[in-house]
Design a protein around this motif. Structure first.
Motif, PDB file in Angstrom:
ATOM      1  N   PHE A 347      -6.788  44.058 -18.949  1.00  0.00           N
ATOM      2  CA  PHE A 347      -6.644  42.956 -18.000  1.00  0.00           C
ATOM      3  C   PHE A 347      -6.435  43.526 -16.599  1.00  0.00           C
ATOM      4  O   PHE A 347      -5.791  44.565 -16.429  1.00  0.00           O
ATOM      5  CB  PHE A 347      -5.446  42.070 -18.363  1.00  0.00           C
ATOM      6  N   VAL A 348      -6.964  42.828 -15.598  1.00  0.00           N
ATOM      7  CA  VAL A 348      -6.749  43.243 -14.212  1.00  0.00           C
ATOM      8  C   VAL A 348      -5.290  42.954 -13.859  1.00  0.00           C
ATOM      9  O   VAL A 348      -4.862  41.802 -13.815  1.00  0.00           O
ATOM     10  CB  VAL A 348      -7.687  42.494 -13.254  1.00  0.00           C
ATOM     11  N   SER A 349      -4.520  44.012 -13.625  1.00  0.00           N
ATOM     12  CA  SER A 349      -3.082  43.853 -13.377  1.00  0.00           C
ATOM     13  C   SER A 349      -2.711  44.023 -11.911  1.00  0.00           C
ATOM     14  O   SER A 349      -1.627  43.606 -11.483  1.00  0.00           O
ATOM     15  CB  SER A 349      -2.286  44.844 -14.217  1.00  0.00           C
ATOM     16  N   ALA A 350      -3.589  44.637 -11.120  1.00  0.00           N
ATOM     17  CA  ALA A 350      -3.333  44.812  -9.683  1.00  0.00           C
ATOM     18  C   ALA A 350      -4.652  45.071  -8.974  1.00  0.00           C
ATOM     19  O   ALA A 350      -5.571  45.673  -9.551  1.00  0.00           O
ATOM     20  CB  ALA A 350      -2.360  45.962  -9.432  1.00  0.00           C
ATOM     21  N   ILE A 351      -4.734  44.600  -7.743  1.00  0.00           N
ATOM     22  CA  ILE A 351      -5.916  44.842  -6.908  1.00  0.00           C
ATOM     23  C   ILE A 351      -5.434  45.242  -5.522  1.00  0.00           C
ATOM     24  O   ILE A 351      -4.604  44.540  -4.926  1.00  0.00           O
ATOM     25  CB  ILE A 351      -6.820  43.600  -6.791  1.00  0.00           C
ATOM     26  N   ASP A 352      -5.932  46.337  -5.004  1.00  0.00           N
ATOM     27  CA  ASP A 352      -5.646  46.741  -3.628  1.00  0.00           C
ATOM     28  C   ASP A 352      -6.641  46.011  -2.724  1.00  0.00           C
ATOM     29  O   ASP A 352      -7.753  46.477  -2.492  1.00  0.00           O
ATOM     30  CB  ASP A 352      -5.792  48.259  -3.491  1.00  0.00           C
ATOM     31  N   ALA A 353      -6.233  44.822  -2.239  1.00  0.00           N
ATOM     32  CA  ALA A 353      -7.143  43.996  -1.452  1.00  0.00           C
ATOM     33  C   ALA A 353      -7.542  44.686  -0.143  1.00  0.00           C
ATOM     34  O   ALA A 353      -8.670  44.536   0.326  1.00  0.00           O
ATOM     35  CB  ALA A 353      -6.501  42.643  -1.151  1.00  0.00           C
ATOM     36  N   ARG A 354      -6.619  45.442   0.428  1.00  0.00           N
ATOM     37  CA  ARG A 354      -6.950  46.151   1.666  1.00  0.00           C
ATOM     38  C   ARG A 354      -8.088  47.137   1.426  1.00  0.00           C
ATOM     39  O   ARG A 354      -8.993  47.266   2.254  1.00  0.00           O
ATOM     40  CB  ARG A 354      -5.723  46.886   2.221  1.00  0.00           C
ATOM     41  N   ALA A 355      -8.057  47.828   0.283  1.00  0.00           N
ATOM     42  CA  ALA A 355      -9.128  48.775  -0.036  1.00  0.00           C
ATOM     43  C   ALA A 355     -10.475  48.065  -0.159  1.00  0.00           C
ATOM     44  O   ALA A 355     -11.512  48.594   0.247  1.00  0.00           O
ATOM     45  CB  ALA A 355      -8.803  49.519  -1.323  1.00  0.00           C
ATOM     46  N   GLY A 387      -5.485  39.120 -13.578  1.00  0.00           N
ATOM     47  CA  GLY A 387      -5.350  38.456 -14.865  1.00  0.00           C
ATOM     48  C   GLY A 387      -6.628  38.347 -15.655  1.00  0.00           C
ATOM     49  O   GLY A 387      -6.600  37.996 -16.843  1.00  0.00           O
ATOM     50  N   ALA A 388      -7.765  38.654 -15.015  1.00  0.00           N
ATOM     51  CA  ALA A 388      -9.044  38.548 -15.720  1.00  0.00           C
ATOM     52  C   ALA A 388      -9.141  39.614 -16.804  1.00  0.00           C
ATOM     53  O   ALA A 388      -8.685  40.746 -16.632  1.00  0.00           O
ATOM     54  CB  ALA A 388     -10.199  38.698 -14.739  1.00  0.00           C
ATOM     55  N   GLU A 389      -9.757  39.257 -17.926  1.00  0.00           N
ATOM     56  CA  GLU A 389      -9.962  40.216 -19.000  1.00  0.00           C
ATOM     57  C   GLU A 389     -11.171  41.086 -18.691  1.00  0.00           C
ATOM     58  O   GLU A 389     -12.185  40.597 -18.168  1.00  0.00           O
ATOM     59  CB  GLU A 389     -10.165  39.500 -20.328  1.00  0.00           C
ATOM     60  N   THR A 390     -11.061  42.369 -18.972  1.00  0.00           N
ATOM     61  CA  THR A 390     -12.166  43.298 -18.727  1.00  0.00           C
ATOM     62  C   THR A 390     -12.632  43.929 -20.031  1.00  0.00           C
ATOM     63  O   THR A 390     -11.868  44.070 -20.983  1.00  0.00           O
ATOM     64  CB  THR A 390     -11.751  44.424 -17.765  1.00  0.00           C
ATOM     65  N   LYS A 391     -13.904  44.297 -20.046  1.00  0.00           N
ATOM     66  CA  LYS A 391     -14.490  45.054 -21.153  1.00  0.00           C
ATOM     67  C   LYS A 391     -15.105  46.327 -20.578  1.00  0.00           C
ATOM     68  O   LYS A 391     -15.723  46.293 -19.504  1.00  0.00           O
ATOM     69  CB  LYS A 391     -15.563  44.229 -21.862  1.00  0.00           C
ATOM     70  N   VAL A 414     -14.002  50.321  -4.845  1.00  0.00           N
ATOM     71  CA  VAL A 414     -13.568  49.142  -5.598  1.00  0.00           C
ATOM     72  C   VAL A 414     -12.988  49.541  -6.949  1.00  0.00           C
ATOM     73  O   VAL A 414     -11.966  49.009  -7.398  1.00  0.00           O
ATOM     74  CB  VAL A 414     -14.737  48.159  -5.783  1.00  0.00           C
ATOM     75  N   SER A 415     -13.627  50.485  -7.606  1.00  0.00           N
ATOM     76  CA  SER A 415     -13.149  50.917  -8.913  1.00  0.00           C
ATOM     77  C   SER A 415     -11.710  51.430  -8.829  1.00  0.00           C
ATOM     78  O   SER A 415     -10.872  51.123  -9.683  1.00  0.00           O
ATOM     79  CB  SER A 415     -14.064  52.014  -9.470  1.00  0.00           C
ATOM     80  N   SER A 416     -11.422  52.195  -7.785  1.00  0.00           N
ATOM     81  CA  SER A 416     -10.065  52.721  -7.626  1.00  0.00           C
ATOM     82  C   SER A 416      -9.091  51.656  -7.144  1.00  0.00           C
ATOM     83  O   SER A 416      -7.873  51.820  -7.257  1.00  0.00           O
ATOM     84  CB  SER A 416     -10.073  53.907  -6.653  1.00  0.00           C
ATOM     85  N   ALA A 417      -9.598  50.541  -6.591  1.00  0.00           N
ATOM     86  CA  ALA A 417      -8.731  49.465  -6.115  1.00  0.00           C
ATOM     87  C   ALA A 417      -8.216  48.588  -7.248  1.00  0.00           C
ATOM     88  O   ALA A 417      -7.252  47.842  -7.064  1.00  0.00           O
ATOM     89  CB  ALA A 417      -9.471  48.603  -5.094  1.00  0.00           C
ATOM     90  N   ASP A 422      -3.161  47.092 -20.533  1.00  0.00           N
ATOM     91  CA  ASP A 422      -3.298  46.392 -21.815  1.00  0.00           C
ATOM     92  C   ASP A 422      -2.692  44.997 -21.776  1.00  0.00           C
ATOM     93  O   ASP A 422      -3.190  44.083 -22.434  1.00  0.00           O
ATOM     94  CB  ASP A 422      -2.619  47.199 -22.931  1.00  0.00           C
ATOM     95  N   ALA A 423      -1.611  44.843 -21.019  1.00  0.00           N
ATOM     96  CA  ALA A 423      -0.906  43.562 -20.988  1.00  0.00           C
ATOM     97  C   ALA A 423      -1.420  42.687 -19.843  1.00  0.00           C
ATOM     98  O   ALA A 423      -1.663  43.170 -18.732  1.00  0.00           O
ATOM     99  CB  ALA A 423       0.595  43.792 -20.826  1.00  0.00           C
ATOM    100  N   LYS A 424      -1.553  41.412 -20.102  1.00  0.00           N
ATOM    101  CA  LYS A 424      -1.966  40.470 -19.061  1.00  0.00           C
ATOM    102  C   LYS A 424      -0.799  40.219 -18.110  1.00  0.00           C
ATOM    103  O   LYS A 424       0.323  39.934 -18.550  1.00  0.00           O
ATOM    104  CB  LYS A 424      -2.421  39.155 -19.693  1.00  0.00           C
ATOM    105  N   PRO A 425      -1.012  40.326 -16.789  1.00  0.00           N
ATOM    106  CA  PRO A 425       0.097  40.154 -15.841  1.00  0.00           C
ATOM    107  C   PRO A 425       0.500  38.694 -15.708  1.00  0.00           C
ATOM    108  O   PRO A 425      -0.259  37.782 -16.041  1.00  0.00           O
ATOM    109  CB  PRO A 425      -0.485  40.683 -14.523  1.00  0.00           C
TER     110      PRO A 425
END
Length: 439
Positions: A347-355, A387-391, A414-417, A422-425
């Motif tokens: 699950f997407v748990s954090a995004i560096d929006a500035r990046a 919170g989005a699920e990733t594969k 973007v990949s590093s951002a 495993d856990a949904k935020p």
């Protein structure tokens, strides 16, 4: 009055007099201060701050460096909104026509990209034929006939701020609360508004990353606006991820048209847009309760009246008459499209929006110097939210670029951002706080 003496006083932490601030503002407007001197004073203010009197003096001096619009002949209230800047923040494109469709008039004078954030004016400039800096006659006529117009600063509206804004963008002096306040309010006061709503961003994609700093900025904006005779309130909103699922210029315009027509609406974007619309309808007196204001805004959106107003605005300012119906036919398109694959399941748990915002600049969708030309076609779409699920191997987003090399470089950013766990935020609140003159 020598520029270097004014710079020295602020460098040494002293308060500038009204006379010194007026001399600086005059130098901005007439070109007698060099870019180096402007940058030096901006840095001195960033490091040493300004007290309330200095901030108000700078705001009013920049307002008075040009003409002030008069909307007293309009048959309704005049209101506007300003965002302190975020990533994927195309709210203005939907907000102005929604509020106009409810009966208010919205003369929205917007800015270009600042730092890592996108600029509303740069987005509108991606529409072929659209005149983002019309003369005052055409601007006034569009506001009167359509109810809204999104434009940039004309040469005679707060010209001192226009030059200051460009220098701050490229000298690391964006984050100063007094300078942000003066820049925002000088333009809005020059626009002749009767009320203003502010969207103050907080989070890793905002200039005010810290919640306390965001609240301080919001309170300063509301207080200085009140001292200048302008009724204002503010919403502090979350910017720990891109607001829309698109970041760039033309790609955010497509996202806005999809929002207005109901083709696609990002949930957080809808929350912020309708909350700000409600604030504007309350401030302008069109609605008397928050529920009534929200219902009016929601109906204007769902009925298609807001989309119709947006199309009328684009056409009135020189853009295609069928733009809302056929945006893809008119907007520039990048030559390279590349998916950014997720590194693993989770699950997407954090995004560096500035990046992400920096990634847009790296693609050519923003400026490194004031003279840079923007590539309006580049950016990111289909950005997964928190919170989005990733594969593994499935896209986190799509990169739109002018070359394979720049696309791959942006994909790495973007990949590093994105952090995937495993856990949904937990779900984050989008609207964090409301600030009024009473608080």
């Amino acid at each position: 009055m020598l520029p270097q003496e004014i710079i020295r006083r602020k460098r040494d932490g002293k308060a500038l007099t009204g006379e010194e601030i007026c001399a600086f503002t005059a130098g901005l407007a007439d070109g007698s201060w060099s870019e180096g001197q402007i940058a030096a004073l901006a840095m001195a203010v960033l490091l040493n701050g300004m007290d309330a009197a200095e901030g108000a003096a700078l705001t009013l001096a920049m307002r008075d460096s040009g003409s002030v619009l008069d909307w007293s002949n309009l048959p309704g209230p005049v209101t506007d909104k300003h965002s302190t800047g975020g990533v994927g923040d195309n709210v203005s494109l939907m907000l102005a026509p929604i509020v106009a469709a409810c009966g208010a008039f919205v003369p929205m004078i917007s800015g270009r990209g600042l730092g890592h954030t996108g600029g509303t004016l740069d987005k509108m400039d991606s529409i072929p034929g659209y005149t983002s800096q019309p003369d005052q006659k055409r601007f006034a006529e569009t506001v009167r006939k359509v109810g809204c117009a999104i434009i940039g600063q004309t040469g005679d509206l707060a010209p001192a701020d226009k030059r200051f804004y460009a220098v701050r963008d490229v000298t690391g002096t964006v984050e100063s609360i007094p300078l942000i306040t003066a820049s925002i309010l000088s333009k809005k006061l020059a626009a002749g508004l009767s009320s203003l709503v502010l969207d103050v961003k907080s989070g890793n994609g905002a200039f005010m990353g810290d919640a306390r700093a965001a609240r301080k900025l919001a309170e300063n904006l509301v207080r200085v606006a009140g001292e200048a005779g302008l009724s204002a309130s503010a919403l502090i909103t979350d910017m720990n991820q891109p607001l829309a699922s698109a970041a760039g210029n033309a790609v955010e315009v497509v996202n806005a048209v999809d929002f207005l027509t109901g083709e696609k609406r990002d949930r957080r974007l809808e929350d912020v847009t309708l909350a700000l619309a409600s604030e504007m309808l309350l401030a302008s007196g069109i609605a008397t309760t928050t529920r009534e204001a929200y219902d009016r805004a929601h109906e204007a959106l769902e009925s298609g009246r807001a989309a119709e107003r947006f199309g009328q605005m684009v056409s009135a300012l020189g853009g295609p008459g069928d733009f809302v119906e056929n945006p893809d036919k008119h907007l520039p398109r990048a030559s390279v499209t590349l998916p950014v694959p997720a590194a693993n399941d989770g699950f997407v748990s954090a995004i560096d929006a500035r990046a992400v915002g920096i990634g847009v600049i790296g693609l050519g969708g923003g400026r490194r110097t004031p003279q840079d030309t923007i590539d309006h076609s580049v950016g990111f779409t289909d950005l997964l939210p928190l919170g989005a699920e990733t594969k593994h191997g499935e896209p986190l987003c799509m990169v739109h670029a002018s070359s394979e090399e720049s696309a791959r470089r942006a994909a790495r950013i973007v990949s590093s951002a994105y952090d995937i766990t495993d856990a949904k935020p937990r779900t984050r609140k989008t609207i964090l706080r409301r600030v009024t003159a009473e608080i």
